[in-house]
Design a protein around this motif. Structure first.
Motif, PDB file in Angstrom:
ATOM      1  N   TYR A 138      55.404 -23.290  61.751  1.00 14.76           N
ATOM      2  CA  TYR A 138      56.221 -23.584  62.668  1.00 14.76           C
ATOM      3  C   TYR A 138      55.761 -22.566  64.006  1.00 14.76           C
ATOM      4  CZ  TYR A 138      58.179 -27.676  60.253  1.00 14.76           C
ATOM      5  OH  TYR A 138      58.401 -28.839  59.491  1.00 14.76           O
ATOM      6  N   ALA A 139      56.220 -21.305  63.915  1.00 13.96           N
ATOM      7  CA  ALA A 139      56.058 -20.504  64.843  1.00 13.96           C
ATOM      8  C   ALA A 139      54.964 -20.260  65.293  1.00 13.96           C
ATOM      9  CB  ALA A 139      56.756 -18.915  64.376  1.00 13.96           C
ATOM     10  N   SER A 140      53.881 -20.256  64.605  1.00 17.19           N
ATOM     11  CA  SER A 140      52.562 -20.075  65.266  1.00 17.19           C
ATOM     12  C   SER A 140      51.986 -21.349  66.069  1.00 17.19           C
ATOM     13  CB  SER A 140      51.542 -20.074  64.032  1.00 17.19           C
ATOM     14  OG  SER A 140      51.144 -20.924  63.070  1.00 17.19           O
ATOM     15  N   ASN A 141      52.609 -22.295  65.810  1.00 20.43           N
ATOM     16  CA  ASN A 141      52.523 -23.838  66.284  1.00 20.43           C
ATOM     17  C   ASN A 141      53.367 -23.948  67.597  1.00 20.43           C
ATOM     18  OD1 ASN A 141      50.264 -24.695  65.070  1.00 20.43           O
ATOM     19  ND2 ASN A 141      51.622 -25.738  63.468  1.00 20.43           N
ATOM     20  N   GLY A 142      54.234 -22.603  67.850  1.00 20.08           N
ATOM     21  CA  GLY A 142      55.003 -22.739  69.007  1.00 20.08           C
ATOM     22  C   GLY A 142      56.363 -23.293  68.854  1.00 20.08           C
TER      23      GLY A 142
ATOM     24  N   VAL B 176      60.810 -10.971  66.213  1.00 16.79           N
ATOM     25  CA  VAL B 176      59.814 -11.332  67.530  1.00 16.79           C
ATOM     26  C   VAL B 176      59.828 -12.435  67.971  1.00 16.79           C
ATOM     27  CG1 VAL B 176      57.185 -12.142  67.240  1.00 16.79           C
ATOM     28  CG2 VAL B 176      57.947 -10.198  65.631  1.00 16.79           C
ATOM     29  N   ILE B 177      60.769 -13.472  67.490  1.00 21.28           N
ATOM     30  CA  ILE B 177      60.733 -14.779  68.274  1.00 21.28           C
ATOM     31  C   ILE B 177      62.075 -14.513  69.301  1.00 21.28           C
ATOM     32  CG2 ILE B 177      61.906 -17.007  68.002  1.00 21.28           C
ATOM     33  CD1 ILE B 177      60.210 -17.204  65.326  1.00 21.28           C
ATOM     34  N   TYR B 178      63.026 -13.621  68.905  1.00 20.33           N
ATOM     35  CA  TYR B 178      63.837 -13.211  69.808  1.00 20.33           C
ATOM     36  C   TYR B 178      63.469 -12.481  71.003  1.00 20.33           C
ATOM     37  CZ  TYR B 178      67.572 -15.745  67.431  1.00 20.33           C
ATOM     38  OH  TYR B 178      68.384 -16.789  66.642  1.00 20.33           O
ATOM     39  N   HIS B 179      62.613 -11.405  70.657  1.00 23.87           N
ATOM     40  CA  HIS B 179      61.971 -10.619  71.594  1.00 23.87           C
ATOM     41  C   HIS B 179      61.151 -11.348  72.582  1.00 23.87           C
ATOM     42  CE1 HIS B 179      59.219  -7.669  73.153  1.00 23.87           C
ATOM     43  NE2 HIS B 179      60.302  -6.747  73.315  1.00 23.87           N
ATOM     44  N   TYR B 180      60.355 -12.375  71.931  1.00 22.27           N
ATOM     45  CA  TYR B 180      59.574 -12.998  72.934  1.00 22.27           C
ATOM     46  C   TYR B 180      60.429 -13.936  73.768  1.00 22.27           C
ATOM     47  CZ  TYR B 180      56.844 -17.360  74.251  1.00 22.27           C
ATOM     48  OH  TYR B 180      56.160 -18.062  74.879  1.00 22.27           O
ATOM     49  N   ARG B 181      61.591 -14.519  73.484  1.00 27.71           N
ATOM     50  CA  ARG B 181      62.528 -15.289  74.421  1.00 27.71           C
ATOM     51  C   ARG B 181      63.080 -14.298  75.398  1.00 27.71           C
ATOM     52  NH1 ARG B 181      65.507 -19.339  70.030  1.00 27.71           N
ATOM     53  NH2 ARG B 181      63.813 -21.017  69.916  1.00 27.71           N
ATOM     54  N   GLY B 182      63.312 -12.963  74.853  1.00 27.85           N
ATOM     55  CA  GLY B 182      63.888 -12.147  75.884  1.00 27.85           C
ATOM     56  C   GLY B 182      62.643 -11.744  77.182  1.00 27.85           C
ATOM     57  N   GLU B 183      61.553 -11.693  76.780  1.00 32.07           N
ATOM     58  CA  GLU B 183      60.488 -11.479  77.771  1.00 32.07           C
ATOM     59  C   GLU B 183      60.311 -12.593  78.620  1.00 32.07           C
ATOM     60  OE1 GLU B 183      58.737  -8.798  78.413  1.00 32.07           O
ATOM     61  OE2 GLU B 183      59.683  -7.692  76.844  1.00 32.07           O
ATOM     62  N   ARG B 184      60.407 -13.933  77.853  1.00 29.14           N
ATOM     63  CA  ARG B 184      60.452 -14.996  78.965  1.00 29.14           C
ATOM     64  C   ARG B 184      61.842 -15.013  79.814  1.00 29.14           C
ATOM     65  NH1 ARG B 184      56.390 -14.455  76.382  1.00 29.14           N
ATOM     66  NH2 ARG B 184      55.914 -13.618  78.355  1.00 29.14           N
ATOM     67  N   ALA B 185      62.891 -14.799  79.452  1.00 26.22           N
ATOM     68  CA  ALA B 185      63.884 -14.886  80.265  1.00 26.22           C
ATOM     69  C   ALA B 185      63.726 -13.739  81.191  1.00 26.22           C
ATOM     70  CB  ALA B 185      65.027 -14.898  79.329  1.00 26.22           C
TER      71      ALA B 185
ATOM     72  N   LEU C  17      62.588 -20.423  63.161  1.00 28.62           N
ATOM     73  CA  LEU C  17      63.822 -19.732  62.989  1.00 28.62           C
ATOM     74  C   LEU C  17      64.629 -20.370  61.729  1.00 28.62           C
ATOM     75  CD1 LEU C  17      65.130 -18.904  66.728  1.00 28.62           C
ATOM     76  CD2 LEU C  17      64.315 -17.407  64.865  1.00 28.62           C
ATOM     77  N   GLU C  18      64.649 -21.513  61.678  1.00 23.98           N
ATOM     78  CA  GLU C  18      65.422 -22.344  60.619  1.00 23.98           C
ATOM     79  C   GLU C  18      65.051 -22.141  59.467  1.00 23.98           C
ATOM     80  OE1 GLU C  18      65.821 -27.051  59.299  1.00 23.98           O
ATOM     81  OE2 GLU C  18      66.226 -26.699  61.638  1.00 23.98           O
ATOM     82  N   LYS C  19      63.538 -22.152  59.172  1.00 23.22           N
ATOM     83  CA  LYS C  19      62.699 -21.919  58.053  1.00 23.22           C
ATOM     84  C   LYS C  19      63.016 -20.424  57.632  1.00 23.22           C
ATOM     85  CE  LYS C  19      61.953 -25.969  57.163  1.00 23.22           C
ATOM     86  NZ  LYS C  19      62.538 -26.719  56.332  1.00 23.22           N
ATOM     87  N   TYR C  20      62.990 -19.382  58.542  1.00 24.52           N
ATOM     88  CA  TYR C  20      63.283 -17.948  58.113  1.00 24.52           C
ATOM     89  C   TYR C  20      64.472 -17.866  57.560  1.00 24.52           C
ATOM     90  CZ  TYR C  20      58.734 -17.028  60.744  1.00 24.52           C
ATOM     91  OH  TYR C  20      57.621 -17.023  61.098  1.00 24.52           O
ATOM     92  N   HIS C  21      65.605 -18.599  58.409  1.00 21.74           N
ATOM     93  CA  HIS C  21      66.763 -18.268  57.937  1.00 21.74           C
ATOM     94  C   HIS C  21      67.091 -18.911  56.689  1.00 21.74           C
ATOM     95  CE1 HIS C  21      68.760 -16.321  61.358  1.00 21.74           C
ATOM     96  NE2 HIS C  21      67.862 -17.042  62.112  1.00 21.74           N
ATOM     97  N   GLU C  22      66.466 -20.057  56.066  1.00 23.68           N
ATOM     98  CA  GLU C  22      66.728 -20.685  54.865  1.00 23.68           C
ATOM     99  C   GLU C  22      66.070 -19.988  53.922  1.00 23.68           C
ATOM    100  OE1 GLU C  22      65.287 -24.699  54.628  1.00 23.68           O
ATOM    101  OE2 GLU C  22      65.634 -25.071  56.600  1.00 23.68           O
ATOM    102  N   ALA C  23      64.920 -18.996  54.222  1.00 22.38           N
ATOM    103  CA  ALA C  23      64.258 -17.944  53.268  1.00 22.38           C
ATOM    104  C   ALA C  23      65.156 -16.990  53.038  1.00 22.38           C
ATOM    105  CB  ALA C  23      62.904 -17.868  53.882  1.00 22.38           C
TER     106      ALA C  23
END
Length: 172
Positions: free
Chosen positions: A82-86, A114-123, A92-98
């Motif tokens: 999911y993450a690699s497909n954007g 990494v996802i939160y850091h990416y979102r931080g960079e976009r913001a 995030l949901e699957k990582y939290h379930e894991a």
């Protein structure tokens, strides 16, 4: 034809043969063996970039797998796709379930960070510094958990946390 019969390189064929032998001699329930076969085929498809096929195999593996630890790795791999497909929300949901099933999975903590850091960079690029800082703080929280579990990994994340003031030198 199952993916395991289509592998065309020596290493994949060797792994498949060994895995099949192990599956036959292991004292496990048939459903666990089938779950592993789906998981193995999912990993093979994922490695080949066949994400839809991998996801189908992982979904079948989840239907059959009872072991929480094994389920956590299936969910983690689904999160990777999911993450690699954007689709970061699904990732995030699957990582939290894991992590609910296996809270000692540093790679899941790392990937969430990494996802939160990416979102931080976009913001930050959009000029939304408050949102950016909030995402960076969340990333640091998850990286701290990853580093606690695997202190010799994630060196770049550790350096980033130190240089941004989000971690002390002895914080790990």
């Amino acid at each position: 034809m199952p993916r395991t019969q289509r592998n065309d390189n020596f290493i994949d064929k060797s792994f498949t043969v060994m895995a099949d032998i192990i599956l036959k001699i292991l004292p496990a329930k048939q459903s666990a063996k089938e779950a592993f076969a789906y998981y193995r085929d999912g990993m093979s498809a994922q490695a080949d970039g066949e994400y839809a096929e991998a996801m189908d195999n992982y979904k079948e593996a989840l239907k059959l797998e009872d072991d929480p630890n094994d389920r956590s790795y299936i969910l983690y791999n689904m999160g990777l796709i999911y993450a690699s497909n954007g689709d970061h929300d699904q990732g995030l949901e699957k990582y939290h379930e894991a992590l609910e099933l296996n809270p000692r999975m540093p790679q899941a903590f790392n990937n969430i960070a990494v996802i939160y850091h990416y979102r931080g960079e976009r913001a930050k690029e959009e000029g939304d510094l408050d949102t950016s800082e909030a995402f960076f703080d969340k990333a640091a929280d998850y990286w701290k958990q990853a580093v606690r579990l695997a202190p010799n990994n994630y060196i770049e994340a550790q350096n980033w946390m130190k240089t941004t003031g989000r971690a002390s030198l002895d914080g790990f």
